[in-house]
Design an enzyme around this catalytic site. Sequence first.
Site, PDB file in Angstrom:
ATOM      1  N   ASN A 215       0.852  -1.033  -0.001  1.00  0.00           N
ATOM      2  CA  ASN A 215      -0.028   0.054   0.015  1.00  0.00           C
ATOM      3  C   ASN A 215       0.720   1.262  -0.092  1.00  0.00           C
ATOM      4  OD1 ASN A 215      -2.455  -1.235  -0.361  1.00  0.00           O
ATOM      5  ND2 ASN A 215      -3.089  -0.748   1.864  1.00  0.00           N
ATOM      6  N   GLY A 260      -3.793  13.245 -10.176  1.00  0.00           N
ATOM      7  CA  GLY A 260      -4.976  13.604  -9.937  1.00  0.00           C
ATOM      8  C   GLY A 260      -4.962  14.687  -8.542  1.00  0.00           C
ATOM      9  N   CYS A 267      -7.664   3.451   3.211  1.00  0.00           N
ATOM     10  CA  CYS A 267      -6.573   2.285   3.229  1.00  0.00           C
ATOM     11  C   CYS A 267      -5.274   3.415   3.230  1.00  0.00           C
ATOM     12  CB  CYS A 267      -6.579   1.309   2.296  1.00  0.00           C
ATOM     13  SG  CYS A 267      -8.124   0.515   2.322  1.00  0.00           S
TER      14      CYS A 267
HETATM   15  C1  UGA Z   1      -6.123   0.229  -1.931  1.00  0.00           C
HETATM   16  C2  UGA Z   1      -5.375  -0.812  -2.506  1.00  0.00           C
HETATM   17  O1  UGA Z   1      -5.371  -0.424  -3.916  1.00  0.00           O
HETATM   18  C3  UGA Z   1      -5.817  -2.464  -2.165  1.00  0.00           C
HETATM   19  O2  UGA Z   1      -4.683  -3.195  -3.088  1.00  0.00           O
HETATM   20  C4  UGA Z   1      -5.561  -2.703  -0.983  1.00  0.00           C
HETATM   21  O3  UGA Z   1      -6.131  -4.052  -0.571  1.00  0.00           O
HETATM   22  C5  UGA Z   1      -6.778  -1.683  -0.230  1.00  0.00           C
HETATM   23  O4  UGA Z   1      -6.175  -0.218  -0.724  1.00  0.00           O
HETATM   24  C6  UGA Z   1      -6.648  -2.112   1.241  1.00  0.00           C
HETATM   25  O5  UGA Z   1      -5.524  -1.981   1.921  1.00  0.00           O
HETATM   26  O6  UGA Z   1      -7.653  -2.563   1.971  1.00  0.00           O
HETATM   27  P1  UGA Z   1      -8.554   1.123  -2.195  1.00  0.00           P
HETATM   28  O7  UGA Z   1      -8.307   1.987  -1.092  1.00  0.00           O
HETATM   29  O8  UGA Z   1      -9.827   0.472  -2.250  1.00  0.00           O
HETATM   30  O9  UGA Z   1      -7.634  -0.010  -2.442  1.00  0.00           O
HETATM   31  O10 UGA Z   1      -8.511   2.144  -3.832  1.00  0.00           O
HETATM   32  P2  UGA Z   1      -7.416   2.134  -4.879  1.00  0.00           P
HETATM   33  O11 UGA Z   1      -7.918   1.914  -6.184  1.00  0.00           O
HETATM   34  O12 UGA Z   1      -5.981   1.750  -4.401  1.00  0.00           O
HETATM   35  O13 UGA Z   1      -7.389   3.957  -4.655  1.00  0.00           O
HETATM   36  C7  UGA Z   1      -7.215   4.657  -3.673  1.00  0.00           C
HETATM   37  C8  UGA Z   1      -6.940   6.014  -3.828  1.00  0.00           C
HETATM   38  O14 UGA Z   1      -5.759   6.278  -4.606  1.00  0.00           O
HETATM   39  C9  UGA Z   1      -8.100   6.516  -4.645  1.00  0.00           C
HETATM   40  O15 UGA Z   1      -8.358   7.826  -3.907  1.00  0.00           O
HETATM   41  C10 UGA Z   1      -7.620   6.753  -6.050  1.00  0.00           C
HETATM   42  O16 UGA Z   1      -8.397   7.656  -6.691  1.00  0.00           O
HETATM   43  C11 UGA Z   1      -6.141   7.235  -5.871  1.00  0.00           C
HETATM   44  N1  UGA Z   1      -5.473   7.026  -7.142  1.00  0.00           N
HETATM   45  C12 UGA Z   1      -5.586   5.700  -7.575  1.00  0.00           C
HETATM   46  C13 UGA Z   1      -4.960   7.710  -7.916  1.00  0.00           C
HETATM   47  O17 UGA Z   1      -5.016   9.095  -7.253  1.00  0.00           O
HETATM   48  N2  UGA Z   1      -4.208   7.500  -8.873  1.00  0.00           N
HETATM   49  C14 UGA Z   1      -4.057   6.306  -9.410  1.00  0.00           C
HETATM   50  O18 UGA Z   1      -3.350   6.115 -10.553  1.00  0.00           O
HETATM   51  C15 UGA Z   1      -4.764   5.371  -8.629  1.00  0.00           C
END
Ligand code: UGA
Length: 440
Positions: A215, A260, A267
Amino acid sequence: MKVSVIGIGHVGLVTAACMAEWGHDVIGFDNDPAKITSVENRQVPFHEPGLRDLVLTGVDAGRITVTGDPSVALDDRDVVFICVGTPKGKDGAPNLTYVQAAAAMVATHATKPTVVAEKSTVPVQTGERIKQALGLQAKSTGGSTQHAVVSNPEFLREGSAVQDTLFPDRVVVGADGEAPHRIMRELYQPLLDGHDCPYVATDVKTAELIKHASNAFLATKISFINAVARVCEMTGADVHTVADAMGHDARIGRAFLNAGLGYGGSCFPKDVEAFIHIAADLGYDFGLLRETERINREAKLWPVVQLRRLLWNIGDKEVAVLGLAFKPHTDDIREAPALEVIESLIEEGTQVRLHDPVALPQVADRWGDKVRLCETAEEAVRGAHAVVTCTEWPEYAEITAPQLAEWLEFPVVVDARNVWDPEGLVAVGIQLASVGRRMP
Ligand code: UGA
């Protein structure tokens, strides 16, 4: 096998549903009666694509039941998953009281020696603490002292949690001893039979660290590209093309390089802070992660800075905010960057119109008449002086440049999630701020 899941929130209910899908007999426990009632009424307590169908399949097949009674939940179980919350505690250290309470519950109510699997994200060495809690409670209640503790971190993302769990990139199991490893392998065998992915068998501490390291690394990747976006804005380069080209390098990969307004959710913010804290406790200053956090804090301020640049005074303006959830396909608003944007606008006296396809009920009475909750994106944007995108819901990408130009009172767009193509917007006379995008 007979499985129990303690805590049927975002992680626990998905775990329960997927375990049932693999043929196991699953009992979900929660001490929140609303969550139990929700499943009993054939609903799920939060928005997660595909989850309700999967839960109902398990319920109808008799493979999932839910209960608020610990003695029912822990009767004759082979594996018990701990999926309770680990909220942020004092100084950024995670609060592990719920994990300890779950361990005490197992020690008190389990009717036979079982494998206790920690799925909640916990600091390295929590497995030892769970073992200690099991031992103390067993002494006090006369329960079994033969439970094994394993770490089985999950890597699911909200919004795609079911797919991520049914078809994971890897399964990680940390156990100290062969017997618990054998049981966990048997538990995951139905998944491994139908899906080719590595099964990483390791010790408990290494498994715990894999989760925090993963993470923290992903959060750092996001902050890295947001920092690159700032440099792109200063030079006229295009961050999207930079990310694409970087991503072609298999050592880097394109995922999580979307610039972004920063990462949110339950998380990354919590886990990065916890990892810094754990490392500091152990005597290591994880300065890299402190910088990851600093860049993320700055990224959340970017939209309001851009609004001021494009509108000058914003206290007398009406601004449409598109998207509230911390990411698309969820109604979760924990640590959502949109909250910070909206609260900064309210502080300035700006009138906010807010749209989100699923998350608005989470803020029903939160801001009174300072924020108008809108049923459609068009309602939010029409007549506003500017629009800010805070969540990249696919439906926003379908709004065309001419529509935006027609609906807005002033032609000002702050695209904090890079939803729209700059060329189209600029071509219809819109003044645009995009994150690190090259302006035509
Ligand atoms: C994250 C991890 O991706 C999972 O693998 C993990 O299991 C989970 O935390 C956890 O620990 O339970 P999650 O928080 O559901 O998952 O969502 P993500 O898709 O990782 O996005 C997290 C944040 O990062 C969001 O606000 C998203 O908008 C942002 N983000 C993501 C970006 O700003 N840019 C990106 O390229 C990707």
